[in-house]
Write a protein that holds these residues in place. Structure first.
Motif, PDB file in Angstrom:
ATOM      1  N   SER A   5       0.331   1.755  -9.898  1.00 29.80           N
ATOM      2  CA  SER A   5       0.407   0.432  -9.264  1.00 29.80           C
ATOM      3  C   SER A   5       1.426   0.364  -8.135  1.00 29.80           C
ATOM      4  N   ASP A   6       2.513   1.120  -8.248  1.00 31.72           N
ATOM      5  CA  ASP A   6       3.545   1.089  -7.212  1.00 31.72           C
ATOM      6  C   ASP A   6       3.177   1.944  -6.008  1.00 31.72           C
ATOM      7  N   TYR A  56      -8.531  -0.386  -1.140  1.00 32.22           N
ATOM      8  CA  TYR A  56      -7.369   0.243  -1.770  1.00 32.22           C
ATOM      9  C   TYR A  56      -6.843   1.345  -0.854  1.00 32.22           C
ATOM     10  N   VAL A  57      -5.563   1.261  -0.508  1.00 33.28           N
ATOM     11  CA  VAL A  57      -4.921   2.256   0.347  1.00 33.28           C
ATOM     12  C   VAL A  57      -3.530   2.569  -0.212  1.00 33.28           C
ATOM     13  N   PRO A  58      -2.901   3.659   0.231  1.00 36.55           N
ATOM     14  CA  PRO A  58      -1.517   3.899  -0.168  1.00 36.55           C
ATOM     15  C   PRO A  58      -0.619   2.721   0.233  1.00 36.55           C
ATOM     16  N   TRP A  59       0.387   2.471  -0.585  1.00 38.14           N
ATOM     17  CA  TRP A  59       1.298   1.338  -0.386  1.00 38.14           C
ATOM     18  C   TRP A  59       1.807   1.257   1.057  1.00 38.14           C
ATOM     19  N   GLY A  60       2.165   2.386   1.621  1.00 39.66           N
ATOM     20  CA  GLY A  60       2.734   2.413   2.960  1.00 39.66           C
ATOM     21  C   GLY A  60       1.730   2.207   4.075  1.00 39.66           C
ATOM     22  N   LYS A  61       0.440   2.175   3.752  1.00 39.64           N
ATOM     23  CA  LYS A  61      -0.603   1.965   4.764  1.00 39.64           C
ATOM     24  C   LYS A  61      -1.102   0.526   4.795  1.00 39.64           C
ATOM     25  N   ALA A  62      -0.615  -0.312   3.885  1.00 37.47           N
ATOM     26  CA  ALA A  62      -1.150  -1.671   3.756  1.00 37.47           C
ATOM     27  C   ALA A  62      -0.948  -2.502   5.018  1.00 37.47           C
ATOM     28  N   ALA A  63       0.235  -2.430   5.610  1.00 37.38           N
ATOM     29  CA  ALA A  63       0.522  -3.252   6.789  1.00 37.38           C
ATOM     30  C   ALA A  63      -0.405  -2.893   7.952  1.00 37.38           C
ATOM     31  N   ALA A  64      -0.644  -1.597   8.156  1.00 34.05           N
ATOM     32  CA  ALA A  64      -1.528  -1.173   9.243  1.00 34.05           C
ATOM     33  C   ALA A  64      -2.953  -1.662   9.013  1.00 34.05           C
ATOM     34  N   MET A  71     -10.606   4.923 -12.480  1.00 29.87           N
ATOM     35  CA  MET A  71      -9.541   4.021 -12.056  1.00 29.87           C
ATOM     36  C   MET A  71      -9.771   2.695 -12.769  1.00 29.87           C
ATOM     37  N   ILE A  72      -8.704   2.098 -13.282  1.00 22.25           N
ATOM     38  CA  ILE A  72      -8.779   0.825 -13.993  1.00 22.25           C
ATOM     39  C   ILE A  72      -7.885  -0.170 -13.268  1.00 22.25           C
ATOM     40  N   VAL A  73      -8.447  -1.298 -12.861  1.00 26.91           N
ATOM     41  CA  VAL A  73      -7.694  -2.314 -12.127  1.00 26.91           C
ATOM     42  C   VAL A  73      -7.472  -3.516 -13.032  1.00 26.91           C
ATOM     43  N   VAL A  74      -6.200  -3.901 -13.193  1.00 28.70           N
ATOM     44  CA  VAL A  74      -5.833  -4.941 -14.140  1.00 28.70           C
ATOM     45  C   VAL A  74      -5.041  -6.046 -13.451  1.00 28.70           C
ATOM     46  N   ASN A  75      -4.870  -7.163 -14.145  1.00 35.09           N
ATOM     47  CA  ASN A  75      -4.106  -8.285 -13.615  1.00 35.09           C
ATOM     48  C   ASN A  75      -2.609  -7.984 -13.603  1.00 35.09           C
ATOM     49  N   ALA A  76      -1.928  -8.531 -12.600  1.00 39.18           N
ATOM     50  CA  ALA A  76      -0.507  -8.241 -12.403  1.00 39.18           C
ATOM     51  C   ALA A  76       0.338  -8.631 -13.605  1.00 39.18           C
ATOM     52  N   HIS A 114      -0.362  -7.085  -5.670  1.00 34.63           N
ATOM     53  CA  HIS A 114       0.352  -7.238  -6.934  1.00 34.63           C
ATOM     54  C   HIS A 114      -0.452  -6.745  -8.134  1.00 34.63           C
ATOM     55  N   MET A 115      -1.735  -6.521  -7.965  1.00 39.43           N
ATOM     56  CA  MET A 115      -2.569  -6.061  -9.072  1.00 39.43           C
ATOM     57  C   MET A 115      -2.153  -4.664  -9.531  1.00 39.43           C
TER      58      MET A 115
END
Length: 363
Positions: free
Chosen positions: A141-142, A201-209, A112-117, A54-55
């Protein structure tokens, strides 16, 4: 609630019988069947796996990006080398904390800047307004998922599941880029638990794997936001919107020592102002204080307010953070007035829990 956003791991959490709750507009796992205390202690002893998808993540690049970003945030970029990241703040004009964040220097003029959701949209707008035209500034983020692998066994786990990486070479607040399942992988030695840990940090579609791969190691157990909160509180790390907010400056929150940038960043003049101080409190007994509870001095006069409170599983007692008037911050004892009773409390040096492995030598 149908309007809540879901991370790419939502179905994985459901399969693990997670208990969900809304957090910053997301339907997030708070705990699994073993419970918050068990997840907390397992992270302290072995390795916990957290879904932090969610970040928010932004990318900034182009000639002059470092100079421009240095004027937008408190982070001292003059001493930040590529491959390293640093904690800092996005301030209001008056020096109050709008958000805390981490800046990763990918290249000389690429970040790259990482912020709160909860601050994703507002942070992007505020930073964007402070940047000159001509720079490429994007909200990714998406597209990016984030998993936190935390605990003293985390580096051994990584060596087993991602053997191509030289994870032990990473210094504290260092990062490296690699690949996973055909996608970009960024691994940083950072976290929010006080333990040795890595943020992946990975692409959104790689998170489950990646989630599934981490859980193939029996030392790894899933942990929810409940344990993440108790872990961070034990080591005195602030929660944005609670322990840090626009009403308080970095100096009041205890982070004046990080304000080393020579750049004329927005809010710099007020960032050092101290009217109140964030302090640690050790409570008598196991009953927790709650956010908003009054902090009284020995005479019964209100001098502050609790911002975070919980039972600390690693310590076997209740602890809290709270702001008190600057002229009361050196007192040894306080009284916390809850809705039911008054609890004796002692001022406590931060971090409360001092055996964390976050900075442990792992070479």
């Amino acid at each position: 609630m149908s309007d809540l956003r879901k991370t790419p791991l939502h179905d994985r959490h459901k399969a693990l019988s997670a208990k969900f709750a809304p957090f910053a507009g997301w339907d997030m796992p708070i705990q699994y069947t073993s419970g918050i205390i068990a997840e907390h202690l397992h992270t302290r002893q072995a390795a916990g796996l957290f879904d932090i998808c969610h970040m928010g993540e932004y990318f900034l690049e182009g000639p002059g990006a470092a100079e421009a970003l240095g004027k937008a945030l408190t982070v001292n970029l003059a001493t930040l080398k590529p491959g390293r990241c640093r904690y800092g703040f996005l301030l209001t004009d008056k020096g109050g904390i709008h958000d805390d964040l981490i800046v990763y220097r990918l290249k000389e003029d690429s970040f790259m800047i990482v912020v709160n959701a909860a601050c994703r949209e507002s942070d992007f707008a505020m930073i964007g307004e402070r940047l000159p035209k001509g720079l490429k500034f994007a909200d990714a983020s998406d597209e990016i998922a984030k998993l936190d692998l935390q605990g003293p066994e985390s580096v051994s786990v990584l060596e087993g599941i991602l053997p191509q990486g030289h994870w032990r070479r990473l210094p504290y607040f260092g990062f490296t880029e690699d690949s996973f399942d055909g996608g970009r992988l960024l691994v940083s030695r950072t976290g929010y638990t006080g333990e040795l840990g890595f943020e992946l940090y990975v692409p959104w579609g790689k998170a489950a794997a990646l989630w599934d791969l981490c859980l193939t190691d029996p030392r790894v157990k899933p942990a929810g936001l409940g344990a993440r909160d108790t872990l961070r509180l034990e080591v005195g790390l602030p929660l944005n919107g609670h322990d840090i907010d626009e009403s308080h400056t970095p100096a009041e929150a205890g982070y004046g020592g990080l304000l080393t940038s020579q750049d004329a960043y927005v809010g710099k003049e007020g960032a050092h102002e101290v009217r109140e101080k964030l302090i640690g409190l050790s409570l008598a007994g196991r009953r927790s204080a709650r956010e908003g509870d009054a902090i009284l001095d020995a005479s019964g006069q209100k001098v502050g307010v609790v911002t975070s409170g919980s039972f600390a599983p690693s310590l076997g007692k209740a602890i809290a953070l709270g702001y008190v008037r600057a002229d009361s911050a050196q007192a040894a004892g306080f009284i916390i007035k809850t809705s039911r009773e008054e609890i004796q409390a002692e001022a406590a040096e931060l971090p409360f829990y001092k055996q964390g492995t976050a900075r442990a030598a792992i070479l």
